[in-house]
Write an enzyme that holds these catalytic residues in place. Structure first.
Site, PDB file in Angstrom:
ATOM      1  N   ASP A 140       0.844  -1.197   0.000  1.00 16.68           N
ATOM      2  CA  ASP A 140       0.000   0.000   0.000  1.00 16.68           C
ATOM      3  C   ASP A 140       0.879   1.247   0.000  1.00 16.68           C
ATOM      4  OD1 ASP A 140      -2.522   1.187  -0.080  1.00 16.68           O
ATOM      5  OD2 ASP A 140      -2.479   1.581   2.074  1.00 16.68           O
ATOM      6  N   HIS A 147      -3.793  13.730   1.345  1.00 19.71           N
ATOM      7  CA  HIS A 147      -4.077  12.809   2.448  1.00 19.71           C
ATOM      8  C   HIS A 147      -2.878  12.734   3.395  1.00 19.71           C
ATOM      9  CE1 HIS A 147      -5.486   9.225   4.573  1.00 19.71           C
ATOM     10  NE2 HIS A 147      -4.329   8.654   4.310  1.00 19.71           N
ATOM     11  N   ARG A 155      -1.685  14.643  13.329  1.00 24.32           N
ATOM     12  CA  ARG A 155      -0.708  14.185  14.326  1.00 24.32           C
ATOM     13  C   ARG A 155       0.079  15.350  14.927  1.00 24.32           C
ATOM     14  NH1 ARG A 155       0.191  10.596  10.185  1.00 24.32           N
ATOM     15  NH2 ARG A 155       2.109  11.666   9.616  1.00 24.32           N
ATOM     16  N   GLU A 212     -10.627   4.071   3.065  1.00 23.39           N
ATOM     17  CA  GLU A 212      -9.656   4.846   2.290  1.00 23.39           C
ATOM     18  C   GLU A 212      -9.966   4.671   0.812  1.00 23.39           C
ATOM     19  OE1 GLU A 212      -5.603   3.963   3.544  1.00 23.39           O
ATOM     20  OE2 GLU A 212      -5.793   5.450   5.163  1.00 23.39           O
ATOM     21  N   GLU A 214      -8.924   4.421  -2.580  1.00 22.24           N
ATOM     22  CA  GLU A 214      -7.655   4.147  -3.252  1.00 22.24           C
ATOM     23  C   GLU A 214      -7.884   3.507  -4.612  1.00 22.24           C
ATOM     24  OE1 GLU A 214      -4.396   2.525  -1.098  1.00 22.24           O
ATOM     25  OE2 GLU A 214      -5.202   3.125   0.869  1.00 22.24           O
ATOM     26  N   ASP A 246      -8.945   0.477   1.549  1.00 25.27           N
ATOM     27  CA  ASP A 246      -8.009   0.051   2.596  1.00 25.27           C
ATOM     28  C   ASP A 246      -8.620   0.430   3.946  1.00 25.27           C
ATOM     29  OD1 ASP A 246      -5.727  -0.587   4.070  1.00 25.27           O
ATOM     30  OD2 ASP A 246      -4.775   1.347   3.670  1.00 25.27           O
ATOM     31  N   ARG A 250      -8.440   3.600  12.880  1.00 25.16           N
ATOM     32  CA  ARG A 250      -7.564   4.739  13.196  1.00 25.16           C
ATOM     33  C   ARG A 250      -7.075   4.748  14.636  1.00 25.16           C
ATOM     34  NH1 ARG A 250      -5.867   5.745   8.302  1.00 25.16           N
ATOM     35  NH2 ARG A 250      -7.514   6.488   6.919  1.00 25.16           N
ATOM     36  N   GLN A 253      -4.411   2.174  14.868  1.00 18.97           N
ATOM     37  CA  GLN A 253      -3.265   2.672  14.086  1.00 18.97           C
ATOM     38  C   GLN A 253      -2.460   3.711  14.879  1.00 18.97           C
ATOM     39  OE1 GLN A 253      -4.449   4.373  10.312  1.00 18.97           O
ATOM     40  NE2 GLN A 253      -2.341   4.750   9.648  1.00 18.97           N
ATOM     41  N   LYS A 266      -4.638  -2.262   9.747  1.00 18.97           N
ATOM     42  CA  LYS A 266      -4.869  -2.369   8.310  1.00 18.97           C
ATOM     43  C   LYS A 266      -5.096  -3.807   7.851  1.00 18.97           C
ATOM     44  CE  LYS A 266      -3.648   1.984   7.141  1.00 18.97           C
ATOM     45  NZ  LYS A 266      -4.391   2.868   6.242  1.00 18.97           N
ATOM     46  N   THR A 270      -9.450  -5.729   3.392  1.00 17.24           N
ATOM     47  CA  THR A 270      -9.346  -4.757   2.294  1.00 17.24           C
ATOM     48  C   THR A 270     -10.355  -5.194   1.243  1.00 17.24           C
ATOM     49  OG1 THR A 270      -6.983  -4.448   2.711  1.00 17.24           O
ATOM     50  CG2 THR A 270      -7.794  -3.780   0.538  1.00 17.24           C
ATOM     51  N   THR A 373      -4.522   6.832  -0.205  1.00 15.97           N
ATOM     52  CA  THR A 373      -5.795   7.550  -0.250  1.00 15.97           C
ATOM     53  C   THR A 373      -5.671   8.785  -1.142  1.00 15.97           C
ATOM     54  OG1 THR A 373      -6.131   6.846   2.001  1.00 15.97           O
ATOM     55  CG2 THR A 373      -7.589   8.570   1.186  1.00 15.97           C
ATOM     56  N   GLU A 387     -10.458  12.455   7.475  1.00 18.48           N
ATOM     57  CA  GLU A 387     -10.278  13.800   6.917  1.00 18.48           C
ATOM     58  C   GLU A 387     -11.618  14.542   6.851  1.00 18.48           C
ATOM     59  OE1 GLU A 387      -7.958  11.663   3.751  1.00 18.48           O
ATOM     60  OE2 GLU A 387      -7.155  13.684   3.451  1.00 18.48           O
TER      61      GLU A 387
HETATM   62 MN    MN Z   1      -3.998   3.008   2.573  1.00 20.16          MN
END
Ligand code: MN
Length: 440
Positions: A140, A147, A155, A212, A214, A246, A250, A253, A266, A270, A373, A387
């Site tokens: 990925d 993104h 962060r 996500e 993608e 994906d 969060r 993560q 993750k 998927t 993303t 987002e």
């Molecule tokens: Mn991704």
């Protein structure tokens, strides 16, 4: 690497499969490849045409295709397309040309073949679509620069992008065994996360579920271990494209990613669209890689190829839709919550292939890449709910009054993609949809 436009892309070509004419995803100009079965029979290769699926094994058995096209159809007779993908672009393009002539309205080939060919069609509604290939490895990327910037801002990173971002097509190795085709529900994972307001982690269901948006890239012919693929040849190693969600936990993560990156956040699932849209079908939608903003570094020489810069990006509109349990109960359609475009990618797919192999890594037929993303510059272009909801701090109010900050159990998330260009037939990728279901 040049993918030429030919009669298979001609907007005036129509099909005797009447549902294909004006079809939103699968007109005769598309002809994507996939693996299907009908009522539990053996999965094999097929091509989508309108609301039907054309059986490639049966076409080969009936001698409707010849030469390289028959070689491709026979390789596509297995329950996965890996053998076909290993043959590379030539047989794929030959198959496309013969199928297009066979399925077109008013050609000599179709007049001869239609009585037989019409028996080799199955209604798509009767078909189960499977993963098109046995996926050996799934990488990925992180090529959506907006993104990446939005993530850095969440962060608190200043500047939001890491210093390597504009030099390295950043990626991580993700999990091939849990990729599923559209329609298969995905279970919310349990894991370690620090609940808002707490200091220490606890184990439990993900509380910040995200999608996500993608673009998926299928590898065809691979490379020998130790033999990098140059950027100028990289497009020849790509077999097709799909949409890829994906799914991302969060909260898991955030806690687990230091210092080695995403892992359990993750690898639980998927979702991909099951049809492989070919480079030949996408030829009308190829564009130059948009110029980098003033002050950004030029890619290092191994990532730079003039032809790739000239025609190595794609102009595809991509979108995210949500269909909640309440919407379904009322018979309401899915609601679009984001729209973006593949042209917002900071790297071309050829640069991803070249970078992946520059140290000698061997790619194999059936490997898949996610692009990262693909958010665009404004909030309606954001390709993840993190987002769209500004990290869960802002309500997303849906048309029926429901509110989302994260994906909830029972939500269906759809990704869609379309190529549209004046003078050409529009094509689409079909659905990439899955329902989030409650954790065990
Ligand atoms: Mn991704």
């Amino acid at each position: 690497m040049a993918i030429l436009l030919d009669e298979t892309n001609d907007a005036k070509r129509t099909s005797w499969v009447t549902s294909a004419n004006g079809h939103g995803d699968f007109p005769i100009q598309n002809l994507p490849l996939g693996i299907f079965s009908v009522r539990g029979d053996t999965p094999r290769g097929g091509v989508a045409i309108g609301d039907e699926v054309f059986d490639l094994k049966a076409a080969s058995d009936a001698k409707l295709v010849s030469g390289d096209a028959d070689k491709a159809a026979r390789a596509a007779s297995n329950p996965t397309l890996n053998e076909l993908m290993a043959l590379g672009a030539g047989p794929r393009a030959a198959l496309r040309k013969q199928l297009s002539a066979l399925l077109a309205a008013g050609t000599a080939e179709s007049a001869r073949a239609k009585p037989l060919a019409s028996k080799l069609l199955h209604k798509a509604a009767d078909c189960t679509l499977h993963l098109p290939a046995k996926i050996g490895a799934y990488t990925d990327f992180f090529a959506g620069i907006t993104h990446a910037e939005n993530g850095g801002k969440r962060r608190g990173a200043n500047p939001p992008l890491s210093p390597n971002y504009k030099y390295v097509p950043v990626a991580y190795h993700s999990r091939a065994s849990t990729v599923r085709p559209s329609g298969v529900p995905v279970r919310r994972p349990n894991g370690q996360r620090v609940v808002d307001g707490e200091q220490l982690p606890t184990f439990g269901p993900c509380l910040k579920m995200d999608f996500e948006l993608e673009f998926g890239i299928w590898v065809g012919q691979g490379n020998a271990w130790g033999e990098p693929i140059p950027t100028g040849q990289a497009f020849d190693h790509i077999y097709g494209f799909c949409m890829l969600n994906d799914w991302s936990a969060r909260d898991i993560q955030r806690w687990e990613s230091a210092p080695l990156g995403p892992f359990l956040s993750k690898n639980f699932g998927t979702t991909i669209s099951p049809w492989m849209v070919t480079p030949e079908a996408l030829a009308p939608f190829r564009i130059a890689q948009p110029a980098r903003p003033e002050g950004d570094p030029k890619p290092l020489p191994y990532l730079w190829d003039e032809a790739d810069q000239r025609e190595g990006q794609l102009d595809l509109e991509i979108e995210v839709l949500i269909h909640t349990e309440a919407m379904r109960a009322k018979g309401a359609p899915p609601q679009r919550i984001a729209v973006s475009n593949t042209k917002h990618l900071y790297w071309t797919v050829a640069q991803m292939v070249a970078h992946h192999t520059c140290g000698g890594c061997a790619l194999e037929p059936g490997d898949i890449f996610g692009s990262g993303t693909i958010s665009g510059p404004t909030p309606e272009n954001y390709g993840s709910i993190a987002e769209l909801s500004f990290d869960g701090t802002k309500d997303i109010t849906l048309a029926n009054g429901e509110i989302r900050r994260w994906v909830q159990d029972g939500d269906d998330i759809y990704l869609r993609a379309h190529g549209r260009r004046a003078g050409y037939a529009s094509i689409g990728f079909g659905d990439c949809c899955a329902r989030m279901v409650a954790a065990k």
